[in-house]
Design an enzyme around this catalytic site. Structure first.
Site, PDB file in Angstrom:
ATOM      1  N   ASP A 144      43.094 -48.858  -4.044  1.00 22.26           N
ATOM      2  CA  ASP A 144      43.138 -47.394  -3.877  1.00 22.26           C
ATOM      3  C   ASP A 144      42.243 -46.926  -2.733  1.00 22.26           C
ATOM      4  O   ASP A 144      42.075 -45.730  -2.516  1.00 22.26           O
ATOM      5  CB  ASP A 144      42.734 -46.704  -5.188  1.00 22.26           C
ATOM      6  CG  ASP A 144      41.346 -47.101  -5.656  1.00 22.26           C
ATOM      7  OD1 ASP A 144      40.665 -47.847  -4.916  1.00 22.26           O
ATOM      8  OD2 ASP A 144      40.939 -46.664  -6.750  1.00 22.26           O
TER       9      ASP A 144
ATOM     10  N   GLU B 189      38.919 -47.573  -2.334  1.00 24.49           N
ATOM     11  CA  GLU B 189      37.474 -47.528  -2.598  1.00 24.49           C
ATOM     12  C   GLU B 189      36.825 -48.819  -2.106  1.00 24.49           C
ATOM     13  O   GLU B 189      37.391 -49.899  -2.256  1.00 24.49           O
ATOM     14  CB  GLU B 189      37.216 -47.346  -4.106  1.00 24.49           C
ATOM     15  CG  GLU B 189      37.624 -45.974  -4.574  1.00 24.49           C
ATOM     16  CD  GLU B 189      37.356 -45.738  -6.057  1.00 24.49           C
ATOM     17  OE1 GLU B 189      36.959 -46.687  -6.767  1.00 24.49           O
ATOM     18  OE2 GLU B 189      37.574 -44.596  -6.508  1.00 24.49           O
TER      19      GLU B 189
ATOM     20  N   ARG C 175      27.174 -35.161  15.487  1.00 23.03           N
ATOM     21  CA  ARG C 175      27.591 -34.091  16.410  1.00 23.03           C
ATOM     22  C   ARG C 175      27.583 -32.737  15.728  1.00 23.03           C
ATOM     23  O   ARG C 175      27.445 -31.713  16.369  1.00 23.03           O
ATOM     24  CB  ARG C 175      28.982 -34.394  16.987  1.00 23.03           C
ATOM     25  CG  ARG C 175      28.871 -35.363  18.143  1.00 23.03           C
ATOM     26  CD  ARG C 175      30.186 -35.566  18.799  1.00 23.03           C
ATOM     27  NE  ARG C 175      31.094 -36.283  17.936  1.00 23.03           N
ATOM     28  CZ  ARG C 175      32.346 -36.551  18.237  1.00 23.03           C
ATOM     29  NH1 ARG C 175      32.846 -36.146  19.379  1.00 23.03           N
ATOM     30  NH2 ARG C 175      33.106 -37.221  17.418  1.00 23.03           N
TER      31      ARG C 175
ATOM     32  N   LYS D 267      30.541 -27.604  29.954  1.00 23.47           N
ATOM     33  CA  LYS D 267      31.731 -27.810  29.122  1.00 23.47           C
ATOM     34  C   LYS D 267      31.762 -26.781  28.004  1.00 23.47           C
ATOM     35  O   LYS D 267      30.721 -26.453  27.440  1.00 23.47           O
ATOM     36  CB  LYS D 267      31.685 -29.204  28.522  1.00 23.47           C
ATOM     37  CG  LYS D 267      32.804 -29.485  27.555  1.00 23.47           C
ATOM     38  CD  LYS D 267      32.610 -30.795  26.846  1.00 23.47           C
ATOM     39  CE  LYS D 267      31.703 -30.652  25.653  1.00 23.47           C
ATOM     40  NZ  LYS D 267      31.555 -31.879  24.876  1.00 23.47           N
TER      41      LYS D 267
ATOM     42  N   ARG E 109      33.816 -26.020  24.366  1.00 23.17           N
ATOM     43  CA  ARG E 109      34.803 -26.511  23.400  1.00 23.17           C
ATOM     44  C   ARG E 109      35.173 -25.379  22.472  1.00 23.17           C
ATOM     45  O   ARG E 109      34.305 -24.699  21.934  1.00 23.17           O
ATOM     46  CB  ARG E 109      34.250 -27.685  22.607  1.00 23.17           C
ATOM     47  CG  ARG E 109      35.298 -28.366  21.742  1.00 23.17           C
ATOM     48  CD  ARG E 109      34.708 -29.481  20.907  1.00 23.17           C
ATOM     49  NE  ARG E 109      34.220 -30.611  21.677  1.00 23.17           N
ATOM     50  CZ  ARG E 109      34.970 -31.615  22.118  1.00 23.17           C
ATOM     51  NH1 ARG E 109      36.263 -31.619  21.870  1.00 23.17           N
ATOM     52  NH2 ARG E 109      34.439 -32.616  22.785  1.00 23.17           N
TER      53      ARG E 109
ATOM     54  N   ASP F 236      27.342 -39.271  29.478  1.00 24.29           N
ATOM     55  CA  ASP F 236      27.356 -38.450  28.265  1.00 24.29           C
ATOM     56  C   ASP F 236      26.819 -39.329  27.138  1.00 24.29           C
ATOM     57  O   ASP F 236      26.721 -40.545  27.300  1.00 24.29           O
ATOM     58  CB  ASP F 236      28.785 -37.969  27.958  1.00 24.29           C
ATOM     59  CG  ASP F 236      28.789 -36.668  27.153  1.00 24.29           C
ATOM     60  OD1 ASP F 236      27.731 -36.280  26.619  1.00 24.29           O
ATOM     61  OD2 ASP F 236      29.866 -36.051  27.036  1.00 24.29           O
TER      62      ASP F 236
ATOM     63  N   SER G  77      34.610 -39.556  22.803  1.00 22.49           N
ATOM     64  CA  SER G  77      35.433 -39.625  21.602  1.00 22.49           C
ATOM     65  C   SER G  77      36.906 -39.632  22.015  1.00 22.49           C
ATOM     66  O   SER G  77      37.498 -40.694  22.229  1.00 22.49           O
ATOM     67  CB  SER G  77      35.066 -38.444  20.710  1.00 22.49           C
ATOM     68  OG  SER G  77      35.798 -38.492  19.537  1.00 22.49           O
TER      69      SER G  77
ATOM     70  N   GLY H  50      38.380 -36.490  26.439  1.00 19.48           N
ATOM     71  CA  GLY H  50      38.723 -35.238  27.126  1.00 19.48           C
ATOM     72  C   GLY H  50      37.601 -34.727  28.026  1.00 19.48           C
ATOM     73  O   GLY H  50      37.847 -34.322  29.176  1.00 19.48           O
ATOM     74  N   THR H  51      36.382 -34.762  27.537  1.00 23.17           N
ATOM     75  CA  THR H  51      35.236 -34.269  28.323  1.00 23.17           C
ATOM     76  C   THR H  51      35.084 -35.109  29.591  1.00 23.17           C
ATOM     77  O   THR H  51      34.912 -34.569  30.697  1.00 23.17           O
ATOM     78  CB  THR H  51      33.941 -34.363  27.475  1.00 23.17           C
ATOM     79  OG1 THR H  51      34.156 -33.640  26.262  1.00 23.17           O
ATOM     80  CG2 THR H  51      32.742 -33.820  28.205  1.00 23.17           C
TER      81      THR H  51
HETATM   82  C1  R5P Z   1      29.470 -33.450  22.544  1.00 19.75           C
HETATM   83  O1  R5P Z   1      28.612 -32.593  22.541  1.00 19.75           O
HETATM   84  C2  R5P Z   1      29.207 -34.824  23.040  1.00 19.75           C
HETATM   85  O2  R5P Z   1      28.037 -34.892  23.776  1.00 19.75           O
HETATM   86  C3  R5P Z   1      30.373 -35.339  23.878  1.00 19.75           C
HETATM   87  O3  R5P Z   1      30.469 -34.552  25.045  1.00 19.75           O
HETATM   88  C4  R5P Z   1      31.658 -35.276  23.111  1.00 19.75           C
HETATM   89  O4  R5P Z   1      31.513 -35.938  21.886  1.00 19.75           O
HETATM   90  C5  R5P Z   1      32.815 -35.891  23.867  1.00 19.75           C
HETATM   91  O5  R5P Z   1      33.974 -35.725  23.114  1.00 19.75           O
HETATM   92  P1  R5P Z   1      35.412 -35.974  23.731  1.00 19.75           P
HETATM   93  O6  R5P Z   1      35.402 -37.343  24.339  1.00 19.75           O
HETATM   94  O7  R5P Z   1      36.333 -35.862  22.575  1.00 19.75           O
HETATM   95  O8  R5P Z   1      35.662 -34.899  24.736  1.00 19.75           O
END
Ligand code: R5P
Length: 293
Positions: free
Chosen positions: A35, A37, A94, A193, A195, A219, A223, A226-227
């Site tokens: 399940d 866990e 974050r 930036k 968001r 940075d 993730s 995009g940034t």
């Molecule tokens: C946010 O404040 C972090 O410092 C990174 O800029 C952020 O996690 C980057 O996220 P992503 O790659 O989704 O744009």
């Protein structure tokens, strides 16, 4: 006399840490019930001080990882051990503010649950939650935020870029920017930036003077990518002669696929195991643990 030291965790990271610390390693077995866990099993009899070293790999599942970590810490505590936790990427960090009414202050909540599970000392690397506050202010146990930016700076120095300039992908990365720029002995600047708190979409603005420069964009976390993609585009449009991308943590394979072809060089550390994590934080973590023994 210092208590006996053992590292507990999965092979591929915890065993490396044990080697660097010159101590016993007890592997954990990963078991997931049908399940979903999780049921981590410590396959030995640790005693004394235990470094529980748990690291995620791509694709990450921070929720199972967290439960697994809390349960393992709790088992160790029940066995009578003094539990030090190494969490190379501090999950949920974050959300270090309540951005919108009704949302959790996740970094604080996670830290509180870790403390309650029996962790008496905490080690992490370049935590987002520690960018502009004293050391992980949410913690009432000793918490160590190990610098990953120096490692990025050391690796990028090896490229011997002829006209380096460091750019922050986001104003929040200014602390990282100054450390990497100091390693490369060059100028720096930051993009701005924004968001959208609801949709998560990112827009980047800024006027960077990088014509003919070997731009290094830094940075703390990549993730979705995009940034970074926005920052690379802006550097290219402003006439950069090369673009190197560097971050301490990388949390998604999609970001590798997205950024690989856009950048000349791409570096991340192994706080999360990824196919491109060529910079190891293990030695730096071991040094910090040793200092606390
Ligand atoms: C946010 O404040 C972090 O410092 C990174 O800029 C952020 O996690 C980057 O996220 P992503 O790659 O989704 O744009």
């Amino acid at each position: 006399m210092a208590p006996e030291l053992t590292v507990v965790g999965y092979e591929g990271f915890a065993d490396e840490l044990a080697k660097l610390l010159g101590c016993r390693f007890i592997p954990m077995e990963r078991r997931t019930f049908p399940d979903g866990e999780v049921c981590p099993r410590i396959s030995g009899s640790p005693a004394g001080r235990v470094v529980l070293a748990n690291r995620m790999k791509l694709p990450i599942d921070p929720n199972s990882y967290f439960v697994e970590t809390v349960l393992a810490a709790n088992s160790l505590k029940t066995m009578g051990c003094d539990v030090w936790l190494v969490m190379p990427y501090f999950i949920y960090s974050r959300q270090d503010k309540t951005f919108r009414e009704g949302e959790p202050l996740s970094a604080k909540g996670i830290m509180e649950l870790l403390m309650r599970s029996g962790v008496s000392r905490f080690f992490t690397v370049s935590s987002h939650a520690d960018r502009d506050k004293p050391m992980l202010g949410f913690s009432s146990i000793p918490a160590h935020n190990i610098d990953g930016y120096l490692l990025l700076g050391e690796r990028i120095s090896q490229l011997k870029l002829s006209k380096p300039m460091v750019i922050g992908a986001d104003m929040g990365a200014d602390f990282a920017v100054s450390k990497v720029a100091a390693s490369l002995d060059c100028h720096s600047d930051c993009l701005l930036k924004k968001r959208d708190a609801e949709t998560g979409s990112v827009s980047t603005t800024g006027d960077i003077d990088v014509k003919g420069k070997d731009v290094v964009i830094v940075d703390d976390i990549i993730s979705s990518g995009g940034t970074m993609a926005n920052a690379i585009k802006m550097a290219r449009e402003a006439g950069a002669s090369s673009v190197t991308v560097a971050a301490v943590h990388l949390t998604k394979q999609e970001a590798i696929d997205r950024l690989r072809s856009l950048a000349d060089n791409f570096f991340v550390t192994n706080t999360i195991e990824t196919p491109i994590s060529e910079i190891s934080v293990a030695e730096r973590i071991a040094d910090n643990v040793k200092r606390m023994l």
